[in-house]
Scaffold this motif. Structure first.
Motif, PDB file in Angstrom:
ATOM      1  N   PHE A 181     130.660  95.656 106.711  1.00  9.93           N
ATOM      2  CA  PHE A 181     130.687  94.883 107.960  1.00  9.93           C
ATOM      3  C   PHE A 181     129.428  95.111 108.805  1.00  9.93           C
ATOM      4  O   PHE A 181     128.995  94.231 109.526  1.00  9.93           O
ATOM      5  N   GLY A 182     128.850  96.290 108.732  1.00  2.43           N
ATOM      6  CA  GLY A 182     127.690  96.620 109.552  1.00  2.43           C
ATOM      7  C   GLY A 182     126.355  96.246 108.936  1.00  2.43           C
ATOM      8  O   GLY A 182     125.314  96.477 109.534  1.00  2.43           O
ATOM      9  N   ASN A 183     126.368  95.665 107.778  1.00  3.13           N
ATOM     10  CA  ASN A 183     125.119  95.336 107.097  1.00  3.13           C
ATOM     11  C   ASN A 183     124.718  93.902 107.454  1.00  3.13           C
ATOM     12  O   ASN A 183     124.934  92.967 106.690  1.00  3.13           O
ATOM     13  N   ASN A 184     124.109  93.740 108.625  1.00  2.00           N
ATOM     14  CA  ASN A 184     123.680  92.428 109.112  1.00  2.00           C
ATOM     15  C   ASN A 184     122.252  92.135 108.671  1.00  2.00           C
ATOM     16  O   ASN A 184     121.484  93.038 108.357  1.00  2.00           O
ATOM     17  N   ASP A 185     121.892  90.883 108.695  1.00  2.00           N
ATOM     18  CA  ASP A 185     120.530  90.443 108.399  1.00  2.00           C
ATOM     19  C   ASP A 185     120.021  91.007 107.070  1.00  2.00           C
ATOM     20  O   ASP A 185     118.928  91.558 106.986  1.00  2.00           O
ATOM     21  N   ALA A 186     120.837  90.872 106.052  1.00  2.00           N
ATOM     22  CA  ALA A 186     120.450  91.363 104.728  1.00  2.00           C
ATOM     23  C   ALA A 186     120.946  90.393 103.667  1.00  2.00           C
ATOM     24  O   ALA A 186     121.863  89.607 103.896  1.00  2.00           O
ATOM     25  N   VAL A 187     120.342  90.451 102.522  1.00  2.00           N
ATOM     26  CA  VAL A 187     120.728  89.640 101.383  1.00  2.00           C
ATOM     27  C   VAL A 187     121.393  90.561 100.361  1.00  2.00           C
ATOM     28  O   VAL A 187     120.931  91.679 100.134  1.00  2.00           O
ATOM     29  N   GLU A 188     122.476  90.098  99.757  1.00  2.00           N
ATOM     30  CA  GLU A 188     123.110  90.893  98.704  1.00  2.00           C
ATOM     31  C   GLU A 188     122.171  91.045  97.529  1.00  2.00           C
ATOM     32  O   GLU A 188     121.477  90.094  97.142  1.00  2.00           O
ATOM     33  N   GLU A 189     122.177  92.234  96.950  1.00  2.00           N
ATOM     34  CA  GLU A 189     121.375  92.515  95.773  1.00  2.00           C
ATOM     35  C   GLU A 189     122.205  93.310  94.775  1.00  2.00           C
ATOM     36  O   GLU A 189     123.149  93.999  95.156  1.00  2.00           O
ATOM     37  N   PHE A 190     121.834  93.215  93.520  1.00  2.00           N
ATOM     38  CA  PHE A 190     122.439  94.062  92.494  1.00  2.00           C
ATOM     39  C   PHE A 190     121.385  94.332  91.430  1.00  2.00           C
ATOM     40  O   PHE A 190     120.421  93.576  91.287  1.00  2.00           O
ATOM     41  N   THR A 191     121.557  95.415  90.724  1.00  2.59           N
ATOM     42  CA  THR A 191     120.630  95.744  89.650  1.00  2.59           C
ATOM     43  C   THR A 191     121.308  95.529  88.301  1.00  2.59           C
ATOM     44  O   THR A 191     122.535  95.600  88.191  1.00  2.59           O
ATOM     45  N   VAL A 192     120.500  95.245  87.322  1.00  5.57           N
ATOM     46  CA  VAL A 192     120.967  95.112  85.944  1.00  5.57           C
ATOM     47  C   VAL A 192     120.083  96.004  85.086  1.00  5.57           C
ATOM     48  O   VAL A 192     118.859  95.901  85.142  1.00  5.57           O
ATOM     49  N   GLU A 193     120.736  96.894  84.338  1.00  9.23           N
ATOM     50  CA  GLU A 193     120.006  97.714  83.380  1.00  9.23           C
ATOM     51  C   GLU A 193     120.123  97.047  82.020  1.00  9.23           C
ATOM     52  O   GLU A 193     121.220  96.775  81.547  1.00  9.23           O
ATOM     53  N   LEU A 194     118.969  96.764  81.434  1.00  9.56           N
ATOM     54  CA  LEU A 194     118.923  96.084  80.136  1.00  9.56           C
ATOM     55  C   LEU A 194     118.416  97.059  79.078  1.00  9.56           C
ATOM     56  O   LEU A 194     117.383  97.725  79.273  1.00  9.56           O
ATOM     57  N   GLN A 195     119.140  97.147  77.990  1.00  7.54           N
ATOM     58  CA  GLN A 195     118.660  97.929  76.854  1.00  7.54           C
ATOM     59  C   GLN A 195     117.630  97.096  76.112  1.00  7.54           C
ATOM     60  O   GLN A 195     117.780  95.877  75.976  1.00  7.54           O
ATOM     61  N   VAL A 196     116.590  97.736  75.656  1.00  4.42           N
ATOM     62  CA  VAL A 196     115.461  97.067  75.025  1.00  4.42           C
ATOM     63  C   VAL A 196     115.214  97.722  73.667  1.00  4.42           C
ATOM     64  O   VAL A 196     115.107  98.940  73.581  1.00  4.42           O
ATOM     65  N   GLN A 197     115.127  96.906  72.620  1.00  2.77           N
ATOM     66  CA  GLN A 197     114.813  97.477  71.301  1.00  2.77           C
ATOM     67  C   GLN A 197     113.356  97.943  71.265  1.00  2.77           C
ATOM     68  O   GLN A 197     113.059  99.029  70.795  1.00  2.77           O
ATOM     69  N   TYR A 198     112.463  97.088  71.770  1.00  4.12           N
ATOM     70  CA  TYR A 198     111.053  97.441  71.884  1.00  4.12           C
ATOM     71  C   TYR A 198     110.379  96.392  72.753  1.00  4.12           C
ATOM     72  O   TYR A 198     110.963  95.352  73.062  1.00  4.12           O
ATOM     73  N   TRP A 199     109.164  96.677  73.180  1.00  7.96           N
ATOM     74  CA  TRP A 199     108.364  95.711  73.935  1.00  7.96           C
ATOM     75  C   TRP A 199     106.960  95.703  73.368  1.00  7.96           C
ATOM     76  O   TRP A 199     106.532  96.655  72.724  1.00  7.96           O
ATOM     77  N   THR A 200     106.255  94.599  73.651  1.00  6.57           N
ATOM     78  CA  THR A 200     104.843  94.511  73.281  1.00  6.57           C
ATOM     79  C   THR A 200     104.069  93.853  74.413  1.00  6.57           C
ATOM     80  O   THR A 200     104.598  92.984  75.105  1.00  6.57           O
ATOM     81  N   PRO A 201     102.825  94.274  74.620  1.00  8.50           N
ATOM     82  CA  PRO A 201     101.986  93.545  75.564  1.00  8.50           C
ATOM     83  C   PRO A 201     101.624  92.193  74.977  1.00  8.50           C
ATOM     84  O   PRO A 201     101.488  92.051  73.759  1.00  8.50           O
ATOM     85  N   ILE A 202     101.498  91.196  75.843  1.00  5.19           N
ATOM     86  CA  ILE A 202     101.109  89.857  75.412  1.00  5.19           C
ATOM     87  C   ILE A 202      99.691  89.616  75.910  1.00  5.19           C
ATOM     88  O   ILE A 202      99.384  89.867  77.081  1.00  5.19           O
ATOM     89  N   ALA A 203      98.848  89.125  75.031  1.00  2.89           N
ATOM     90  CA  ALA A 203      97.467  88.846  75.426  1.00  2.89           C
ATOM     91  C   ALA A 203      97.432  87.775  76.503  1.00  2.89           C
ATOM     92  O   ALA A 203      98.125  86.764  76.408  1.00  2.89           O
ATOM     93  N   SER A 204      96.653  88.005  77.564  1.00  2.00           N
ATOM     94  CA  SER A 204      96.524  86.997  78.614  1.00  2.00           C
ATOM     95  C   SER A 204      95.400  86.044  78.270  1.00  2.00           C
ATOM     96  O   SER A 204      94.555  86.318  77.433  1.00  2.00           O
ATOM     97  N   ASP A 205      95.381  84.897  78.966  1.00  2.00           N
ATOM     98  CA  ASP A 205      94.378  83.854  78.683  1.00  2.00           C
ATOM     99  C   ASP A 205      92.994  84.299  79.118  1.00  2.00           C
ATOM    100  O   ASP A 205      92.756  84.729  80.175  1.00  2.00           O
ATOM    101  N   TRP A 265     115.233  98.830  80.747  1.00  2.00           N
ATOM    102  CA  TRP A 265     114.468  98.070  81.732  1.00  2.00           C
ATOM    103  C   TRP A 265     115.433  97.626  82.813  1.00  2.00           C
ATOM    104  O   TRP A 265     116.481  97.042  82.529  1.00  2.00           O
ATOM    105  N   THR A 266     115.105  97.910  84.066  1.00  2.00           N
ATOM    106  CA  THR A 266     115.987  97.593  85.188  1.00  2.00           C
ATOM    107  C   THR A 266     115.347  96.548  86.083  1.00  2.00           C
ATOM    108  O   THR A 266     114.164  96.635  86.418  1.00  2.00           O
ATOM    109  N   ILE A 267     116.158  95.553  86.459  1.00  5.00           N
ATOM    110  CA  ILE A 267     115.713  94.532  87.401  1.00  5.00           C
ATOM    111  C   ILE A 267     116.671  94.517  88.593  1.00  5.00           C
ATOM    112  O   ILE A 267     117.835  94.889  88.463  1.00  5.00           O
ATOM    113  N   THR A 268     116.167  94.112  89.740  1.00  2.96           N
ATOM    114  CA  THR A 268     116.987  93.935  90.941  1.00  2.96           C
ATOM    115  C   THR A 268     116.997  92.456  91.277  1.00  2.96           C
ATOM    116  O   THR A 268     115.941  91.829  91.387  1.00  2.96           O
ATOM    117  N   VAL A 269     118.200  91.902  91.443  1.00  6.61           N
ATOM    118  CA  VAL A 269     118.380  90.473  91.659  1.00  6.61           C
ATOM    119  C   VAL A 269     118.962  90.234  93.047  1.00  6.61           C
ATOM    120  O   VAL A 269     119.929  90.897  93.436  1.00  6.61           O
TER     121      VAL A 269
END
Length: 192
Positions: free
Chosen positions: A168-192, A81-85
């Motif tokens: 130096f040329g990257n103006n008007d931007a916010v720094e970002e990085f990605t994190v790849e997370l290893q996942v054993q498993y996932w499950t859907p969670i029932a919504s209200d 699972w990958t997220i961008t922060v």
């Protein structure tokens, strides 16, 4: 007979609207030994700019029989699972992910500071459980967004903390990085 494809028929069949990919929230979590500040999870709700709803694959076992193949279900696998922060100026979330990865394996030697895989509640190991929520577009004034669908990722750990490109040329931007997370498993969670 096929149903006529009018715009009114289309609208009446999807009257509840569509889910939007920009309406989501990630609940970051870190092992107890790693998390330095209690508000780090709250910061993550605002600074995780991109994520995804999970995928999984069922393997296929092909059993040959007299020139034909019977396909039966095999084992399920879960993709990372990958997220961008978006990086805050204090590097709080990045520093926490780096500390987490370093506790799993040190930078300069084949050593771990983590207490191992942990017990059933993961309070002593290097795993953490995280969630992603798909949010509704419609809310009433003063209410929190309604959660349409949620997934819980069990026993995650960071396997790749990506580089932050400096330019130096990257103006008007916010720094970002990605994190790849290893996942054993996932499950859907029932919504209200």
């Amino acid at each position: 007979m096929a149903e006529r494809g009018t715009i009114d028929a289309f609208k009446s069949n999807v009257a509840a609207d569509f889910a939007r990919p920009n309406l989501f929230q990630v609940d970051l979590a870190f092992p107890q030994e790693i998390q330095a500040a209690a508000d780090l999870s709250r910061l993550g709700k605002f600074t995780v700019r991109a994520a995804n709803l999970p995928s999984s694959q069922l393997g296929v076992i092909e059993v040959p029989f007299r020139g034909r193949t019977l396909k039966i279900a095999g084992d399920r696998t879960f993709e990372p699972w990958t997220i961008t922060v978006m990086n805050d100026s204090a590097f709080r979330i990045r520093t926490t992910f780096e500390k987490w990865a370093s506790s799993i394996q040190a930078y300069n030697e084949n050593f771990t500071a983590a207490a191992g895989l942990g017990d059933d509640d993961d309070s002593t190991g290097y795993f953490a459980d995280m969630k992603v929520h798909q949010l509704s577009r419609g809310i009433k004034t003063g209410d929190s967004p309604k959660i349409l669908k949620s997934y819980k990722f069990f026993n995650c750990f960071p396997s790749n903390i990506a580089a932050i490109d400096l330019d130096f040329g990257n103006n008007d931007a916010v720094e970002e990085f990605t994190v790849e997370l290893q996942v054993q498993y996932w499950t859907p969670i029932a919504s209200d």
